[in-house]
Design a protein around this motif. Sequence first.
Motif, PDB file in Angstrom:
ATOM      1  N   GLY A  92       6.549  -2.682  -9.255  1.00  0.00           N
ATOM      2  CA  GLY A  92       6.482  -1.249  -9.016  1.00  0.00           C
ATOM      3  C   GLY A  92       5.284  -0.576  -9.646  1.00  0.00           C
ATOM      4  N   GLU A  93       4.541  -1.295 -10.506  1.00  0.00           N
ATOM      5  CA  GLU A  93       3.380  -0.727 -11.179  1.00  0.00           C
ATOM      6  C   GLU A  93       2.159  -0.785 -10.269  1.00  0.00           C
ATOM      7  OE1 GLU A  93       1.041  -1.267 -15.479  1.00  0.00           O
ATOM      8  OE2 GLU A  93       2.891  -2.392 -15.054  1.00  0.00           O
ATOM      9  N   GLU A  94       1.347   0.278 -10.307  1.00  0.00           N
ATOM     10  CA  GLU A  94       0.135   0.307  -9.490  1.00  0.00           C
ATOM     11  C   GLU A  94      -0.905  -0.652 -10.055  1.00  0.00           C
ATOM     12  OE1 GLU A  94      -3.319   3.340  -7.747  1.00  0.00           O
ATOM     13  OE2 GLU A  94      -1.820   4.104  -9.167  1.00  0.00           O
ATOM     14  N   LEU A  95      -1.622  -1.330  -9.159  1.00  0.00           N
ATOM     15  CA  LEU A  95      -2.708  -2.225  -9.544  1.00  0.00           C
ATOM     16  C   LEU A  95      -4.000  -1.427  -9.624  1.00  0.00           C
ATOM     17  CD1 LEU A  95      -1.884  -5.230  -7.191  1.00  0.00           C
ATOM     18  CD2 LEU A  95      -1.244  -4.970  -9.595  1.00  0.00           C
ATOM     19  N   THR A  96      -4.767  -1.610 -10.700  1.00  0.00           N
ATOM     20  CA  THR A  96      -6.014  -0.873 -10.887  1.00  0.00           C
ATOM     21  C   THR A  96      -7.089  -1.783 -11.470  1.00  0.00           C
ATOM     22  OG1 THR A  96      -5.372  -0.179 -13.127  1.00  0.00           O
ATOM     23  CG2 THR A  96      -4.799   1.311 -11.306  1.00  0.00           C
ATOM     24  N   PHE A  97      -8.339  -1.390 -11.278  1.00  0.00           N
ATOM     25  CA  PHE A  97      -9.444  -2.065 -11.964  1.00  0.00           C
ATOM     26  C   PHE A  97     -10.530  -1.044 -12.248  1.00  0.00           C
ATOM     27  CE2 PHE A  97     -11.256  -1.993  -7.794  1.00  0.00           C
ATOM     28  CZ  PHE A  97     -12.608  -2.279  -7.889  1.00  0.00           C
ATOM     29  N   ASP A  98     -11.413  -1.369 -13.156  1.00  0.00           N
ATOM     30  CA  ASP A  98     -12.489  -0.465 -13.551  1.00  0.00           C
ATOM     31  C   ASP A  98     -13.660  -0.664 -12.595  1.00  0.00           C
ATOM     32  OD1 ASP A  98     -14.487   1.011 -14.763  1.00  0.00           O
ATOM     33  OD2 ASP A  98     -13.978   0.373 -16.788  1.00  0.00           O
ATOM     34  N   VAL A 122       0.860  -1.178   0.000  1.00  0.00           N
ATOM     35  CA  VAL A 122       0.000   0.000   0.000  1.00  0.00           C
ATOM     36  C   VAL A 122       0.900   1.232   0.000  1.00  0.00           C
ATOM     37  CG1 VAL A 122      -1.766   1.283   1.260  1.00  0.00           C
ATOM     38  CG2 VAL A 122      -1.830  -1.215   1.243  1.00  0.00           C
ATOM     39  N   PHE A 123       0.605   2.178  -0.874  1.00  0.00           N
ATOM     40  CA  PHE A 123       1.453   3.368  -0.951  1.00  0.00           C
ATOM     41  C   PHE A 123       0.594   4.605  -1.190  1.00  0.00           C
ATOM     42  CE2 PHE A 123       0.602   2.411  -5.292  1.00  0.00           C
ATOM     43  CZ  PHE A 123       0.813   3.548  -6.041  1.00  0.00           C
ATOM     44  N   LYS A 124       1.157   5.758  -0.948  1.00  0.00           N
ATOM     45  CA  LYS A 124       0.458   7.033  -1.125  1.00  0.00           C
ATOM     46  C   LYS A 124       0.663   7.531  -2.549  1.00  0.00           C
ATOM     47  CE  LYS A 124      -1.827  10.544   0.817  1.00  0.00           C
ATOM     48  NZ  LYS A 124      -3.142  10.396   1.480  1.00  0.00           N
ATOM     49  N   THR A 125      -0.429   7.719  -3.283  1.00  0.00           N
ATOM     50  CA  THR A 125      -0.333   8.216  -4.658  1.00  0.00           C
ATOM     51  C   THR A 125      -0.319   9.740  -4.657  1.00  0.00           C
ATOM     52  OG1 THR A 125      -2.719   8.339  -5.043  1.00  0.00           O
ATOM     53  CG2 THR A 125      -1.654   6.210  -5.408  1.00  0.00           C
ATOM     54  N   GLU A 126      -0.060  10.297  -5.820  1.00  0.00           N
ATOM     55  CA  GLU A 126       0.026  11.754  -5.923  1.00  0.00           C
ATOM     56  C   GLU A 126      -1.340  12.420  -5.850  1.00  0.00           C
ATOM     57  OE1 GLU A 126       1.681  15.148  -9.074  1.00  0.00           O
ATOM     58  OE2 GLU A 126       2.265  13.041  -9.297  1.00  0.00           O
ATOM     59  N   LYS A 127      -2.347  11.826  -6.526  1.00  0.00           N
ATOM     60  CA  LYS A 127      -3.662  12.469  -6.603  1.00  0.00           C
ATOM     61  C   LYS A 127      -4.809  11.603  -6.098  1.00  0.00           C
ATOM     62  CE  LYS A 127      -2.488  15.180 -10.755  1.00  0.00           C
ATOM     63  NZ  LYS A 127      -2.869  15.450 -12.166  1.00  0.00           N
ATOM     64  N   LYS A 128      -4.584  10.292  -5.952  1.00  0.00           N
ATOM     65  CA  LYS A 128      -5.703   9.368  -5.699  1.00  0.00           C
ATOM     66  C   LYS A 128      -5.730   8.818  -4.280  1.00  0.00           C
ATOM     67  CE  LYS A 128      -4.176   6.943  -9.150  1.00  0.00           C
ATOM     68  NZ  LYS A 128      -3.990   5.878 -10.172  1.00  0.00           N
ATOM     69  N   ASN A 149      -7.080   1.231  -6.682  1.00  0.00           N
ATOM     70  CA  ASN A 149      -7.761   2.361  -7.300  1.00  0.00           C
ATOM     71  C   ASN A 149      -8.391   2.017  -8.638  1.00  0.00           C
ATOM     72  OD1 ASN A 149      -7.446   4.612  -5.472  1.00  0.00           O
ATOM     73  ND2 ASN A 149      -5.248   4.521  -5.892  1.00  0.00           N
ATOM     74  N   HIS A 150      -9.260   2.933  -9.072  1.00  0.00           N
ATOM     75  CA  HIS A 150      -9.932   2.810 -10.373  1.00  0.00           C
ATOM     76  C   HIS A 150      -9.020   3.277 -11.498  1.00  0.00           C
ATOM     77  CE1 HIS A 150     -12.847   3.566 -13.619  1.00  0.00           C
ATOM     78  NE2 HIS A 150     -12.252   4.740 -13.737  1.00  0.00           N
ATOM     79  N   SER A 151      -9.199   2.674 -12.665  1.00  0.00           N
ATOM     80  CA  SER A 151      -8.612   3.178 -13.907  1.00  0.00           C
ATOM     81  C   SER A 151      -9.560   2.872 -15.049  1.00  0.00           C
ATOM     82  CB  SER A 151      -7.245   2.535 -14.178  1.00  0.00           C
ATOM     83  OG  SER A 151      -6.751   2.948 -15.455  1.00  0.00           O
TER      84      SER A 151
END
Length: 348
Positions: A186-192, A81-87, A155-157
């Motif tokens: 290192g890539e963020e995991l996302t789903f719709d 778990v990490f802190k994103t810039e905007k999300k 998060n969503h993408s």
Amino acid sequence: CLFFLNGYSIILLSSRKKRINKEVRKMTCECYPEPDNPDFVGCGEDCLNRLLMIECNHRCPCGDLCTNRRFQEGCKIKVEVFKTEKKGWGVKTLEDLEQNQFVIEYCGEVMNYRDFQSRAQRYDRQKRRHYYFMTLRADEIIDATLKGSISRFINHSCEPNCVTQKWTVNGLLRIGFFTLRTIKAGEELTFDYQLQRYGKIAQTCYCESPSCRGIIGGEKHTPLKTTVEKIDELERLIGDHRGMTVSDQALKLSRLMVRAEDMPQRIMLLRVLQNTTDQSCLKAFLRYQGLSLLWSWMVDAGAKPSSKLQLELLATLKYLPVSSKNQLEDSKVMRVVNKWAIAVEEVP
């Protein structure tokens, strides 16, 4: 708040009446171990249970070599778990992932629709901006707001690298994240999120993908009691046709049958089989444990003669291209049919 890497959803329902019938839990695949083959992979992509999105259990012929127990084994990859810039918070993988790899289960508190409504109203009064509801089935919702796995931080993408899938595990429906493509460490995991997460107020989407829709959620994404969930899925499957027209549809139909619980849903799916004239579709259905699925419904229908479900099941059997009587006997279907026949004769 309590969040963990592995675990199980916390069931708040007074009783877990939505457990898949016990006969489906007994279904075993047709995979067999090859101890002399060093490259053998137990229950791989062609495993019947895997195709039906059912995890194998202790009855699996492959035993410890079975690879179709991903939910039961839990998350084995390294995520953070990490802190994103905007999300806000997000989740990233710390290792390379392959396509269609199980990542982590979506866990939380499981509640019925009435409890969900009450909790959603409470969250609204508390002016919470983020909602962590995900629909398990028509009358079961998972809430990971206060308790659950760290997957609630995914998060969503609008162009996601993961997707959620519903699998039957030891008779219970569970939701997990699976990769859509290869993902680098290192890539963020996302789903719709689509209609799976809910919030009353639409939020700005910060996924920054080329096809970004701009917003997440909104009033139209607030969940309704979707008792017609299976109808929607069925319409997507067969379109304007009444029956199957392509053999690939047989697998999706079988998956819907695994998850169908009440009589209206089951009758609706049986009618699809009855209205299918393409023999290749019906033969494909038989390959995908079709008779075993029908047998499990026959057991559920009980011994009382002439129930509506029994009549529909018997009518469906007439349309299936069963090659031999042995095929019916091996599936135990004939045993149930004979019991029903005896029960009818005994009715005064």
